[in-house]
Design an enzyme around this catalytic site. Structure first.
Site: not given
Length: 246
Positions: A25, A46, A89, A152, A185
């Site tokens: 992304g 991760r 995030g 968020y 996006i």
């Protein structure tokens, strides 16, 4: 030109750049944009999958020990981190009355607390260099709000106050701190939003199109480049006008 002014514009080419969440992304596009201009890029993930040419560092940004290890690895490979892009995030969406303590805690921990941890660690080296660029990736949701995203939105709004406070603390050492707030996006994360919510966002975008990850990446590289040496404490929307006026 003063020494501080000069150091903010004459940073060497091939800088040491650290991008968190850079395997897909927006984060991946940002890492690729820095690589394309010749910077030395380390990417935290991760599960692996950094872009070709980047140093792939396994790191859970909610773990202080792993963050310290990632910085040490980046510094050993590329030198002190000169540009930090805190992009990693997560979301855990649900309506307020259904939101659990865990839904709240894990989003705040990843999106806000981890950004504080990363910026604090990066600032140590930047203060010694007397230059640096910190870019925090927020969201239009942090400015507009969004039903089902109380956690968020709070985490992304918090980045603004944090960045502006850091801009005031670190500015005298030619360290800039800015926020980029993407709108709608096309990414895996936004694809998970309900179809009606995506359609509603799209109908409100003045430019009449969804954003691309490259739109965000180019804004980030500009903020980290010589042309933005006198920009700090700013919130730059990359949202096609969706959040205009906020």
């Amino acid at each position: 030109m003063s020494e501080a002014e000069q150091s903010s514009t004459d940073a060497p080419q091939g800088r040491s750049v650290l991008v968190t969440g850079g395997n897909r992304g927006i984060g991946r596009a940002i890492a690729e944009a820095f690589l394309a201009q010749g910077d030395k890029v380390a990417v935290t993930t991760r599960s692996g999958g950094a872009p070709e040419g980047a140093l792939d560092l396994r790191c859970d940004v909610t773990d202080p020990d792993q963050v310290e290890a990632a910085f040490k690895a980046a510094e050993e490979a590329h030198g002190p981190v000169e540009v930090l892009v805190a992009n990693a995030g997560i979301t855990s969406d649900t309506l307020l009355l259904r939101m659990s303590e865990d839904d709240w805690d894990k989003v705040i921990s990843t999106n806000l607390t981890a950004s504080f941890r990363l910026a604090k660690r990066a600032a140590k080296g930047m203060l010694r260099l007397r230059r640096g660029r910190i870019v925090l990736i927020s969201s239009v949701v942090g400015l507009l709000g969004s039903p089902g995203q109380v956690n968020y939105a709070a985490s992304k709004a918090g980045l603004v106050g944090m960045a502006r406070s850091m801009a005031r603390e670190l500015g005298s050492r030619s360290i800039t701190t800015n926020v980029v707030a993407p709108g709608f996006i096309t990414t895996d994360m936004t694809a998970e939003l309900p179809e009606e919510q995506r359609a509603e966002y799209a109908s409100r975008i003045p430019l009449g199109r969804l954003g691309a990850v490259e739109d965000v990446a180019q804004t980030v590289t500009w903020l980290a480049g010589p042309g933005a040496g006198y920009v700090t404490g700013a919130v730059i929307p990359v949202d096609g006008g969706l959040g205009m006026g906020h």
